[in-house]
Design a protein around this motif. Structure first.
Motif, mmCIF file in Angstrom:
data_model
loop_
_atom_site.group_PDB
_atom_site.id
_atom_site.type_symbol
_atom_site.label_atom_id
_atom_site.label_comp_id
_atom_site.label_asym_id
_atom_site.label_seq_id
_atom_site.Cartn_x
_atom_site.Cartn_y
_atom_site.Cartn_z
ATOM 1 N N HIS A 71 0.802 -1.224 0.000
ATOM 2 C CA HIS A 71 0.000 0.000 0.000
ATOM 3 C C HIS A 71 0.842 1.285 0.000
ATOM 4 N N GLN A 72 1.778 1.389 0.961
ATOM 5 C CA GLN A 72 2.538 2.623 1.117
ATOM 6 C C GLN A 72 3.402 2.898 -0.116
ATOM 7 N N THR A 73 3.983 1.855 -0.672
ATOM 8 C CA THR A 73 4.826 2.022 -1.858
ATOM 9 C C THR A 73 3.978 2.367 -3.078
ATOM 10 N N ALA A 74 2.794 1.752 -3.164
ATOM 11 C CA ALA A 74 1.908 2.058 -4.291
ATOM 12 C C ALA A 74 1.521 3.541 -4.260
ATOM 13 N N ILE A 75 1.202 4.048 -3.083
ATOM 14 C CA ILE A 75 0.876 5.477 -2.972
ATOM 15 C C ILE A 75 2.087 6.316 -3.388
ATOM 16 N N LYS A 128 -9.759 -4.846 16.197
ATOM 17 C CA LYS A 128 -9.009 -3.977 15.295
ATOM 18 C C LYS A 128 -9.060 -2.535 15.783
ATOM 19 N N LYS A 129 -10.255 -2.131 16.243
ATOM 20 C CA LYS A 129 -10.410 -0.764 16.743
ATOM 21 C C LYS A 129 -9.485 -0.517 17.928
ATOM 22 N N ALA A 130 -9.475 -1.477 18.869
ATOM 23 C CA ALA A 130 -8.648 -1.332 20.073
ATOM 24 C C ALA A 130 -7.173 -1.292 19.684
ATOM 25 N N ALA A 131 -6.770 -2.188 18.761
ATOM 26 C CA ALA A 131 -5.369 -2.256 18.363
ATOM 27 C C ALA A 131 -4.932 -0.935 17.726
ATOM 28 N N SER A 206 -0.121 -9.514 8.791
ATOM 29 C CA SER A 206 1.332 -9.325 8.771
ATOM 30 C C SER A 206 1.704 -7.986 8.122
ATOM 31 N N LYS A 207 0.921 -7.550 7.126
ATOM 32 C CA LYS A 207 1.202 -6.239 6.520
ATOM 33 C C LYS A 207 0.961 -5.116 7.531
ATOM 34 N N LEU A 208 -0.089 -5.299 8.371
ATOM 35 C CA LEU A 208 -0.384 -4.283 9.391
ATOM 36 C C LEU A 208 0.722 -4.226 10.440
#
Ligand code: UDP
Ligand code: MG
Length: 318
Positions: A71-75, A128-131, A206-208
Motif C-alpha cells: 500500500h505505502q509504496t503504491a501510494i 481492530k479498533k482497540a489495536a 502481517s502487513k499491518l
C-alpha cells in the motif's frame, strides 16, 4: 489542478463505483483534475478495469506496478506521477468517502499545506479498533515528531508539501509519519470512516504489523532505549542482590538464603529473554539500515497510461 492518488489491489468489485462517486464530486468542484490509479500487482481484473476506465475517461490515469509492492509504496509511486497543485491520497475501497473532499479543498484554499482526515468513528471489529487506538497513542508518546492521533493516509497536500515528501528517499515508508515530519501548516478535519464498499480487506495482519513496526522504528529511538533501561534495572537489582548475599554469608549463620535451583533457572531464562528481545529490536533497525544501503528502487512501473511525455520520466523511481 487536483490530483487524486489511489492504490488498488484486487478491487474489481469497487472500481466502477469508486470512479462514479469520485467523478461526481470532482465535477462539482469546478477545477481540472486527474485520477491516478496505481495498480499494486492485482491478481484479479482490476488492471483491465483500470485500462477501460482510462479509455473511457481522459481524467483517469493508470500506473501499473510490476508486482505487489504494498500500500505505502503504491501510494508513493502514484505521488511521483501527480502533476496537480492540490493532491489527495485516498483508498479505493470507498472507506474514505469522496463526498468529504470539497470541505478539504476549502480548507486548502485557506492556505494549509496538509489537511489530514481524522477518523471520528470506525466501523470495524472491536479488536481492530482497540489495536489501532493503542497503536496511535503509543506512537504519539514515543515518536520524535508530531503524528496526529487517528489519522491515516487519507489527506490533501499542497504541491509544496508533496515535493518535499517526494524528495524523501527512505524505503520502509510510513507515509503518515513522513507527512507529519514535513511540518508547514497542517490541520485535521474529522470524518466518518465508512465500511468497505465490497470485497475483503487487503491489508493482511502481517502487513499491518509491518506498518506498525515501520511507524515505531522510523520515528522513534525508544525501542532501542528499552534495552538500556532493562539493562540498568536488572544491573541495579542484581547489585542489591550481591549486597544481600554478601551480608547473609558473612554476618549471619545462613549459608544460602534461597534454596533450590528453580530461582537460578528462572533468573537465567529471564535474562536470556531480555537479551534476545533486545537483539531483536536492534535487528529491526539494522534490517532497515540494510534496506537503505542496498539502494534498490522503491518500485518498478510496468505500465503508465494517460500521462504526457513530461511525466513519463518518472516511470522508474529514484
Ligand atoms: N492496497 C494496496 N496494496 C496492498 C494492500 C492494499 O494497494 O498490498 C490498497 C487497497 O486496494 C485499498 C487500500 O490499499 O485501496 C487499503 O486497503 P484495505 O482497505 O484492505 O485496508 P484497511 O482499509 O483495512 O486499512
Ligand atoms: Mg479499507
Amino acid at each position: 489542478m487536483i490530483s487524486i492518488v489511489t492504490p488498488v489491489y484486487n478491487e474489481e468489485e469497487i472500481l466502477p463505483e469508486f470512479h462514479k462517486r469520485l467523478t461526481a464530486v470532482l465535477n462539482g468542484a469546478g477545477e481540472p483534475y486527474e485520477i491516478i490509479l496505481v495498480n499494486d500487482g492485482s491478481r484479479d481484473d482490476s488492471l483491465k478495469l483500470m485500462k477501460e476506465l482510462n479509455a473511457g475517461d481522459p481524467h483517469v490515469k493508470v500506473v501499473g506496478l510490476s508486482r505487489n509492492f504494498g500500500h505505502q509504496t503504491a501510494i508513493t509511486a502514484g505521488l511521483a506521477y501527480a502533476a496537480g497543485d492540490l493532491i489527495a491520497i485516498m483508498d479505493s475501497d470507498l472507506q474514505d468517502p469522496p463526498e468529504v473532499l470539497p470541505a478539504f479543498f476549502n480548507k486548502a484554499r485557506e492556505g494549509f499545506d496538509v489537511i489530514y482526515a481524522i477518523r471520528k468513528k470506525r466501523k470495524e471489529g472491536v479488536f481492530k479498533k482497540a489495536a489501532y487506538s493503542i497503536f496511535y497513542r503509543l506512537l504519539k508518546k514515543m515518536a520524535n515528531i508530531d503524528i496526529p492521533l487517528d489519522s491515516g493516509d487519507f489527506c490533501i497536500m499542497s504541491r509544496r508539501a508533496l515535493d518535499i515528501l517526494n524528495s524523501m528517499p527512505e524505503r520502509n515508508r510510513f507515509l503518515r509519519g513522513l507527512r507529519g515530519w514535513i511540518g508547514l501548516r497542517q490541520t485535521g478535519l474529522e470524518y466518518d470512516r465508512d465500511r468497505r464498499f465490497a470485497g475483503e480487506v487487503k491489508y493482511t495482519f502481517s502487513k499491518l504489523v509491518k506498518l506498525a513496526f515501520d511507524g515505531f522504528i522510523s520515528f522513534s529511538y525508544v525501542p532501542l532505549r528499552l534495552a538500556s533501561f532493562f539493562g540498568l534495572m536488572i544491573s541495579a537489582m542484581s547489585f542489591l542482590g550481591i549486597l544481600i548475599i554478601f551480608y547473609l554469608s558473612f554476618f549471619t549463620s545462613t549459608t544460602t538464603s534461597v534454596p533450590g535451583w528453580a530461582s537460578v533457572l528462572v533468573t537465567i531464562l529471564f535474562l536470556g529473554g531480555v537479551q534476545l528481545v533486545s537483539i531483536g529490536i536492534i535487528g529491526e533497525y539494522i534490517g532497515r539500515i540494510y534496506d537503505e544501503v542496498k539502494q534498490r528502487p522503491l518500485y518498478v512501473v510496468q505500465d503508465a497510461l494517460g500521462f504526457d511525455a513530461k511525466n513519463e520520466g518518472r516511470a522508474v523511481s529514484r
